[in-house]
Design a protein around this motif. Structure first.
Motif, short mmCIF file in Angstrom:
data_model
loop_
_atom_site.label_atom_id
_atom_site.label_comp_id
_atom_site.label_asym_id
_atom_site.label_seq_id
_atom_site.Cartn_x
_atom_site.Cartn_y
_atom_site.Cartn_z
N ARG A 8 0.87 -1.17 0.00
CA ARG A 8 0.00 0.00 0.00
C ARG A 8 0.91 1.21 0.00
O ARG A 8 1.78 1.35 0.86
N ILE A 10 1.16 5.45 -0.29
CA ILE A 10 0.56 6.78 -0.27
C ILE A 10 1.57 7.72 -0.91
O ILE A 10 2.72 7.82 -0.46
N GLN A 39 -9.27 5.34 -0.57
CA GLN A 39 -9.17 3.90 -0.57
C GLN A 39 -7.99 3.48 -1.43
O GLN A 39 -7.59 4.18 -2.35
N PHE A 40 -7.41 2.35 -1.07
CA PHE A 40 -6.26 1.85 -1.80
C PHE A 40 -6.75 1.00 -2.98
O PHE A 40 -7.47 0.03 -2.78
N THR A 41 -6.36 1.40 -4.20
CA THR A 41 -6.73 0.67 -5.41
C THR A 41 -5.54 0.63 -6.35
O THR A 41 -4.60 1.44 -6.20
N GLU A 42 -5.58 -0.27 -7.33
CA GLU A 42 -4.51 -0.31 -8.32
C GLU A 42 -4.47 0.96 -9.15
O GLU A 42 -3.41 1.46 -9.50
N GLY A 44 -5.47 3.83 -8.17
CA GLY A 44 -5.16 4.94 -7.30
C GLY A 44 -6.38 5.81 -7.03
O GLY A 44 -7.23 5.97 -7.90
N ARG A 58 -3.64 7.07 -3.17
CA ARG A 58 -3.48 5.80 -2.48
C ARG A 58 -3.50 4.69 -3.53
O ARG A 58 -4.44 4.61 -4.31
N TYR A 59 -2.45 3.89 -3.52
CA TYR A 59 -2.30 2.82 -4.50
C TYR A 59 -2.07 1.48 -3.84
O TYR A 59 -1.46 1.41 -2.76
N VAL A 60 -2.51 0.42 -4.53
CA VAL A 60 -2.09 -0.94 -4.23
C VAL A 60 -1.13 -1.32 -5.35
O VAL A 60 -1.48 -1.20 -6.53
N ALA A 76 4.26 3.55 -7.95
CA ALA A 76 3.14 4.40 -7.54
C ALA A 76 3.39 5.86 -7.93
O ALA A 76 2.48 6.54 -8.42
N SER A 96 6.66 9.36 -1.10
CA SER A 96 5.83 8.20 -0.83
C SER A 96 6.09 7.58 0.52
O SER A 96 7.20 7.66 1.06
#
Length: 113
Positions: A8, A10, A39-42, A44, A58-60, A76, A96
């Motif tokens: 995860r 940021i 929310q964390f998503t691919e 973002g 926010r990225y996964v 990210a 990050s």
């Protein structure tokens, strides 16, 4: 074969040199990018407020564990920069914070083992 880890990430930054058009577009969409969008998503999720000073994504990110947190941060930040540049949103340097979800310890309070 290398083990994959899920991170995860940021990515934070500051708006810089926004055009009047970009500022108007961001302000028109501000309600879609508030706290509820975090929310964390691919892909973002971008969050910012009406002051248009700071923003965060926010990225996964899934990548080889041997590449680690540095690679996850680089991926990210590249995704964030691409998003911002494609829309003409001026910004300063990005930074990050990365959490490796596969090595994170979960502390269940009040649970006895």
């Amino acid at each position: 074969m290398s083990t994959q880890h899920t991170y995860r990430v940021i990515v934070r930054g500051t708006w810089d040199g926004l055009t009047d058009e970009a500022r108007a577009r961001l302000l028109s969409e501000v309600d879609d990018h508030g706290l509820s969008a975090m929310q964390f998503t691919e892909e973002g999720s971008l969050t910012y407020d009406r002051a248009l000073k700071h923003f965060s994504f926010r990225y996964v990110v899934v990548c080889d564990a041997e590449d680690g947190e540095e690679m996850a941060a680089a991926i990210a930040e590249d995704r964030a920069e691409t998003y911002l540049d494609e829309r003409g949103y001026g910004h300063g340097a990005l930074r990050s914070t990365v959490t490796d979800m596969d090595t994170m310890k979960i502390n269940y309070k009040g649970r006895r083992g």
